[in-house]
Design an enzyme around this catalytic site. Structure first.
Site, mmCIF file in Angstrom:
data_model
loop_
_atom_site.group_PDB
_atom_site.id
_atom_site.type_symbol
_atom_site.label_atom_id
_atom_site.label_comp_id
_atom_site.label_asym_id
_atom_site.label_seq_id
_atom_site.Cartn_x
_atom_site.Cartn_y
_atom_site.Cartn_z
ATOM 1 N N HIS A 64 0.820 -1.215 0.000
ATOM 2 C CA HIS A 64 0.000 0.000 0.000
ATOM 3 C C HIS A 64 0.852 1.261 0.000
ATOM 4 O O HIS A 64 0.444 2.299 -0.507
ATOM 5 C CB HIS A 64 -0.969 0.000 1.191
ATOM 6 N N HIS A 86 -1.456 -12.472 -2.268
ATOM 7 C CA HIS A 86 -2.502 -13.198 -1.542
ATOM 8 C C HIS A 86 -2.132 -14.658 -1.270
ATOM 9 O O HIS A 86 -2.966 -15.427 -0.790
ATOM 10 C CB HIS A 86 -3.843 -13.062 -2.283
HETATM 11 C C1 HEM Z 1 -5.049 -8.315 2.085
HETATM 12 C C2 HEM Z 1 -7.510 -6.485 -1.642
HETATM 13 C C3 HEM Z 1 -3.542 -6.770 -4.384
HETATM 14 C C4 HEM Z 1 -1.033 -8.289 -0.569
HETATM 15 C C5 HEM Z 1 -6.037 -7.758 1.313
HETATM 16 C C6 HEM Z 1 -7.347 -7.445 1.777
HETATM 17 C C7 HEM Z 1 -8.043 -6.933 0.739
HETATM 18 C C8 HEM Z 1 -7.165 -6.923 -0.391
HETATM 19 C C9 HEM Z 1 -9.463 -6.462 0.760
HETATM 20 C C10 HEM Z 1 -7.831 -7.656 3.183
HETATM 21 C C11 HEM Z 1 -7.362 -6.552 4.114
HETATM 22 C C12 HEM Z 1 -7.791 -6.839 5.517
HETATM 23 O O1 HEM Z 1 -8.992 -6.863 5.740
HETATM 24 O O2 HEM Z 1 -6.900 -7.042 6.372
HETATM 25 C C13 HEM Z 1 -6.647 -6.445 -2.722
HETATM 26 C C14 HEM Z 1 -7.030 -6.034 -4.043
HETATM 27 C C15 HEM Z 1 -5.922 -6.113 -4.823
HETATM 28 C C16 HEM Z 1 -4.844 -6.592 -3.977
HETATM 29 C C17 HEM Z 1 -8.414 -5.568 -4.457
HETATM 30 C C18 HEM Z 1 -5.767 -5.801 -6.273
HETATM 31 C C19 HEM Z 1 -6.683 -6.025 -7.185
HETATM 32 C C20 HEM Z 1 -2.518 -7.132 -3.560
HETATM 33 C C21 HEM Z 1 -1.119 -7.111 -3.937
HETATM 34 C C22 HEM Z 1 -0.415 -7.531 -2.853
HETATM 35 C C23 HEM Z 1 -1.370 -7.810 -1.806
HETATM 36 C C24 HEM Z 1 -0.583 -6.680 -5.298
HETATM 37 C C25 HEM Z 1 1.067 -7.700 -2.682
HETATM 38 C C26 HEM Z 1 1.905 -7.954 -3.635
HETATM 39 C C27 HEM Z 1 -1.939 -8.533 0.442
HETATM 40 C C28 HEM Z 1 -1.598 -9.189 1.689
HETATM 41 C C29 HEM Z 1 -2.764 -9.201 2.443
HETATM 42 C C30 HEM Z 1 -3.781 -8.555 1.654
HETATM 43 C C31 HEM Z 1 -0.262 -9.776 2.066
HETATM 44 C C32 HEM Z 1 -2.951 -9.834 3.832
HETATM 45 C C33 HEM Z 1 -2.720 -8.835 4.906
HETATM 46 C C34 HEM Z 1 -2.862 -9.446 6.279
HETATM 47 O O3 HEM Z 1 -2.826 -10.671 6.422
HETATM 48 O O4 HEM Z 1 -2.982 -8.680 7.235
HETATM 49 N N1 HEM Z 1 -5.932 -7.424 -0.016
HETATM 50 N N2 HEM Z 1 -5.340 -6.792 -2.726
HETATM 51 N N3 HEM Z 1 -2.616 -7.532 -2.269
HETATM 52 N N4 HEM Z 1 -3.246 -8.185 0.453
HETATM 53 FE FE1 HEM Z 1 -4.307 -7.549 -1.160
#
Ligand code: HEM
Length: 668
Positions: free
Chosen positions: A90, A253
């Site tokens: 982010h 993810h």
């Molecule tokens: C978590 C959306 C792309 C890494 C999340 C969450 C959402 C989300 C809604 C949950 C947040 C929460 O409630 O804690 C998206 C969308 C993306 C996207 C819409 C693009 C279309 C990415 C990218 C990465 C990433 C490019 C890294 C390269 C992560 C990680 C988590 C996460 C590691 C888990 C965080 C945790 O466990 O606290 N994402 N994401 N995401 N996202 Fe994404």
């Protein structure tokens, strides 16, 4: 739209209402920022930047804290790694190619407006465990470097591919540089988003306050096909192609979980209210894989193996569940990847080929986190990618040591006054053929692509020879100016076009204004124009005053410097070719403060709606709306008035602004 209305539309529309309780805080932060609009200025490329020679010790310290769960904010699965990856993503993902703004350099995610974006909910909790590391290394380690490096360590420590790191980010003192990202009235003026959820370039995300797209689908509707279109559009604005996009989303993810334990936060009660299993962040709930602290391609496998159906999650949002294996989750934006003809083959490839995923992810991650750092020469540390990636616009080594620039200068001067078949010259006061104003225009057009936001553009590389710049409306006929200069290029075999273009502008200015300009050779030529500045910024802005303010900001010029450069000699012939009815001066071979006097003293009337040109009633001279708009910005107007009175002050300001701009893109 009034700011207050816009603000609520921006935050309230379409997406998850995760941050509703924080509306008041957000508003205060944004209003505070607005009061400071006048001070928004992007730091200059030449400002000192930090960085360390080796990051090994820092990485060891980071690795230790990742698995040291604290009761104040317990780590999911005993590992802060996934949370930290989201922080790094982010922080970096705000980058947009349109004007090079955003990105983790500056670490403005710590301040409003970015800190208040609903997508950044709870990320203050991810920064807390990092404070001790920041304290330990002090000024040697910026927050920007620490956040990105922590993302790297998290990925590697959970079994991910080994990653490169470009260190040397400099922290911003506040969030002002992110005000143009919104929500703010300044962003509204600069680039408004008609329907929040469908924002377009130059904005990066579809929804202001989100990093890229609404996870639930376009405007909150769980339509996976529409979501794929949104993803392609917004990741494209970040400079990512399909392969990079799919690798990043699925690689990201592979880790962690979404948080949305209940419908009306705070969830739970007692000591664990709102944290641990009761955390509410996005309002979605669950993990993408069964091994959320282990790197693998299970995300892709799960996507193509199971049948996914929509369900209402405990946090009150639509998410997707595997029919065969309840407990796992996907977002509409994840399902998008299997409902798009170009994304699907990539998902299939990564589901079956772990090595391909490793490579695609590590390359894309480096691009994601380093894009705003500019050329590789700015990267510090022992983990810098070598050879540099294409997005870093690597240039061949300059051969300028072999060039006698005094001789080059002599030849340019001769050519400046000799009629060439390539292009009709201007005439100087004596009626002689004169190309000097053309040379200044060429050098300015070449160098003014420089952006201090992401250190891209500039004349080094001479990308003006190639598309897209070659075809920008203002660059019409500048290839012919290069034809006029071609005999010089032929004569000196090690002379680069980039040095020649700057040297020609320099020779013309010395001739026209007797300036004491310093010329420094050493530029080299790119082999194509693909990685130079990607857009003609002016096209984005409808209001010429805003365009002037923003161009000055992005180039790293003060209002005074920008105004001084506006009085550069302009070729009357070129202005005619561009379709203007005339020029501001009858004598393009003289650099003087006449421009400012005319601007203030003549009675300017609009002559053509199409070209936005103004004619002086008494003299038939011509100015553009960008010229007249200098009088609309208070700081710029003050500079116009000052230079009209004081030619020495103008010459000084012009000299330093020109030297800055011609050299701003050189980092080696
Ligand atoms: C978590 C959306 C792309 C890494 C999340 C969450 C959402 C989300 C809604 C949950 C947040 C929460 O409630 O804690 C998206 C969308 C993306 C996207 C819409 C693009 C279309 C990415 C990218 C990465 C990433 C490019 C890294 C390269 C992560 C990680 C988590 C996460 C590691 C888990 C965080 C945790 O466990 O606290 N994402 N994401 N995401 N996202 Fe994404």
């Amino acid at each position: 739209m009034h700011y207050r209305q816009f603000f609520f539309a921006a935050v309230g529309a379409a997406h998850v209402s995760a941050l509703c309780p924080h509306f008041a805080a957000q508003r205060t932060a944004a209003e505070h920022i607005l009061q400071q609009k006048q001070h928004i200025r992007v730091a200059r490329a030449t400002d000192d930047y930090s960085g360390m020679d080796s990051y090994g010790d820092v990485m060891t310290d980071i690795a230790a804290l990742l698995t040291d769960s604290q009761s104040s904010w317990p780590a999911d699965f005993g590992n802060y790694g996934p949370f930290m990856i989201r922080l790094a993503w982010h922080c970096s993902g705000s980058y947009r190619t349109s004007d090079g703004r955003g990105g983790c350099a500056g670490a403005r995610i710590r301040f409003g407006p970015e800190a208040d974006w609903e997508d950044n909910a709870n990320l203050d909790q991810a920064r807390k465990p990092l404070e001790s590391v920041k304290e330990k290394y002090g000024d040697d380690l910026s927050w920007g470097d620490l956040i990105v490096l922590t993302g790297n360590v998290a990925i590697e420590s959970m079994g991910g591919p080994s990653l490169n790191f470009c260190g040397g980010r400099v922290d911003a003192e506040d969030g002002l540089e992110s005000v143009p990202l919104g929500p703010s009235t300044y962003q509204e003026e600069l680039a408004s988003c008609e329907v929040n959820g469908q924002c377009e370039a130059p904005l990066g995300p579809t929804t202001i306050g989100l990093i890229y797209v609404n996870p639930e689908g376009p405007m909150g509707i769980p339509d996976s096909v529409g979501s794929a279109a949104d993803i392609r559009s917004s990741f494209g604005r970040m400079g990512m192609n399909d392969r990079e996009t799919v690798a990043l989303i699925g690689g990201g993810h592979a880790f962690g979980k979404a948080h949305g334990a209940c419908k009306s936060p705070p969830c739970g009660s007692g000591a664990m209210e709102g944290k641990g299993p009761n955390t509410f962040t996005s309002g979605f709930e669950g993990a993408w894989t069964n091994n959320p602290t282990k790197w693998d391609n299970a995300y892709f496998n799960n996507l193509v193996t199971y049948n996914w159906t929509k369900v209402d999650g405990p946090g009150g949002h639509v998410q997707w569940e595997a029919e065969e294996l309840p407990g796992l989750m996907m977002l509409t934006s994840d399902i998008a990847l299997i409902n798009d003809e170009y994304y699907l083959p990539l998902v299939m490839e990564f589901a079956t080929d772990q090595d391909a995923l490793d490579k695609a992810f590590s390359d894309a991650w480096y691009k994601l986190t380093s894009r705003d750092m500019g050329p590789a020469a700015r990267c510090k540390g022992d983990k810098v990618l070598y050879p540099p990636a294409l997005f870093q616009n690597p240039l061949p080594k300059s051969q300028s040591d072999n060039v006698d620039f005094e001789e080059v200068n002599k030849m340019i001067k001769e050519i400046m006054y000799t009629e060439s078949n390539a292009l009709r010259p201007d005439r100087n006061a004596k009626g002689e053929p004169y190309y000097g104003a053309y040379f200044v225009t060429l050098a300015y057009q070449c160098a003014s692509t420089f952006r201090t936001t992401d250190y891209s553009g500039g004349c080094n590389g001479a990308s003006i020879r190639f598309q897209p710049q070659k075809f920008w409306p203002r660059n019409i006929d500048l290839d012919k100016v290069m034809d006029v200069l071609r005999p010089v290029e032929k004569q000196f075999k090690d002379l680069s076009w980039a040095d020649l273009i700057v040297a020609a502008g320099h020779a013309a200015l010395v001739d026209a204004g007797g300036l004491d300009l310093q010329f420094k050779g050493g530029r080299s030529d790119a082999i194509n124009g693909d990685y130079a500045a990607t857009s003609e910024l002016r096209d984005y802005y409808l209001n010429p005053m805003i365009a002037n303010e923003d161009n000055a900001n992005v180039m790293g010029l003060t209002a005074e410097e920008f105004v001084a450069l506006a009085a550069r000699p302009r070729s009357a012939s070129h202005e005619h070719t561009l379709g203007y009815v005339g020029s501001y001066t009858g004598n393009p071979s003289v650099l003087s403060n006449e421009y400012f006097q005319l601007l203030l003293n003549e009675d300017w009337v609009l002559v053509s709606d199409l070209e936005n040109g103004y004619k002086a009633k008494s003299k038939g001279l011509y100015m553009e709306d960008y010229d007249l708009a200098l009088l609309d910005d208070p700081d710029m107007k003050a500079a116009v008035e000052k230079f009209a009175m004081d030619e020495d002050a103008f010459m000084q300001a012009f000299t330093s602004a020109w030297e800055y701009l011609m050299n701003a893109d050189r980092f080696a």
